[in-house]
Design a protein around this motif. Structure first.
Motif, mmCIF file in Angstrom:
data_model
loop_
_atom_site.group_PDB
_atom_site.id
_atom_site.type_symbol
_atom_site.label_atom_id
_atom_site.label_comp_id
_atom_site.label_asym_id
_atom_site.label_seq_id
_atom_site.Cartn_x
_atom_site.Cartn_y
_atom_site.Cartn_z
ATOM 1 N N VAL A 135 -12.437 -45.041 -17.940
ATOM 2 C CA VAL A 135 -11.427 -43.959 -17.905
ATOM 3 C C VAL A 135 -10.510 -44.338 -18.963
ATOM 4 N N VAL A 136 -10.093 -45.213 -19.466
ATOM 5 C CA VAL A 136 -9.496 -45.382 -20.716
ATOM 6 C C VAL A 136 -10.373 -45.301 -21.888
ATOM 7 N N ALA A 137 -11.347 -45.487 -22.017
ATOM 8 C CA ALA A 137 -12.302 -45.079 -22.932
ATOM 9 C C ALA A 137 -12.540 -43.532 -22.856
ATOM 10 N N ALA A 138 -12.596 -43.052 -21.882
ATOM 11 C CA ALA A 138 -12.674 -41.574 -21.994
ATOM 12 C C ALA A 138 -11.274 -40.698 -22.385
ATOM 13 N N VAL A 139 -10.247 -41.499 -21.863
ATOM 14 C CA VAL A 139 -8.815 -40.981 -22.583
ATOM 15 C C VAL A 139 -8.839 -41.038 -23.956
ATOM 16 N N ARG A 140 -9.203 -42.174 -24.636
ATOM 17 C CA ARG A 140 -9.184 -42.409 -25.867
ATOM 18 C C ARG A 140 -9.988 -41.288 -26.653
ATOM 19 N N ARG A 141 -11.031 -41.263 -26.309
ATOM 20 C CA ARG A 141 -12.056 -40.186 -26.916
ATOM 21 C C ARG A 141 -11.214 -38.841 -26.963
#
Length: 193
Positions: A135-141
């Motif tokens: 989820v954090v990776a998706a938010v960063r993208r």
């Protein structure tokens, strides 16, 4: 992180499993991070406004808590509806989450299987931490994509492809006017215009 104080042990265990994320510039917040004298609702509302990800630890006590379920979770879901927050529900103990609005979402650990039903609590929290990392990776993208300026060449290419698909000539792109900086001669009075 939103949790019932009856699930403080679960919050601590999850926090331990999130340690690698903290090393990757992810910070966590829970009401225990407040200072004595801080106004509860104000500090929690501020934390909810600033967070990109909301993690709610679901349990019978969480669902029974007016503040956790009706205020914190509802505020997070309102932000989610506006597209400004991701909401992650973690089922830490058996509870009737399937009869709540959380039932319409993917829950952690895998398939919403309660942490207490895993052979190893560490395996369950690892699964949760990995899910939160995704989820954090998706938010960063999403944040990176939002900060990138739109590329006009892509828009022109899409318009050309769309026109080609319709069998018509592509729209002519307007050429930007070149502006020339022209130095003006001083006026007779000796001032520059």
């Amino acid at each position: 992180m939103s949790y019932s104080h009856m699930d403080a042990d679960a919050r601590r265990k999850l926090e331990t499993h999130l340690a690698p994320l903290k090393g990757d510039n992810v910070s966590t917040w829970f009401d225990g991070d407040m200072n004595a004298g801080d106004k509860l609702d104000t500090a929690i509302a501020r934390a909810l406004r600033n967070a990109h990800v909301f993690v709610g630890l679901l349990s019978p006590d969480y669902l029974a808590s007016h503040y956790c379920w009706k205020i914190e979770y509802r505020r997070a879901m309102n932000r989610r509806a506006r597209g400004t927050m991701r909401v992650v529900a973690v089922v830490v103990r058996p509870c009737d989450w399937k009869s709540t609005p959380a039932a319409g979402f993917k829950l952690l650990p895998e398939d919403g299987r309660e942490v207490t039903r895993w052979r190893s609590a560490d395996a369950a929290y690892l699964n949760v931490a990995q899910g939160i990392r995704r989820v954090v990776a998706a938010v960063r993208r999403e944040i990176a994509a939002a900060s990138q300026p739109a590329k006009p060449k892509r828009a022109a290419a899409k318009a050309t492809a769309k026109a080609a698909a319709k069998g018509s000539a592509p729209p002519k792109a307007k050429k930007p006017r070149a502006r020339a900086n022209v130095a003006r001669k001083p006026s007779k009075a000796g001032t520059k215009t």
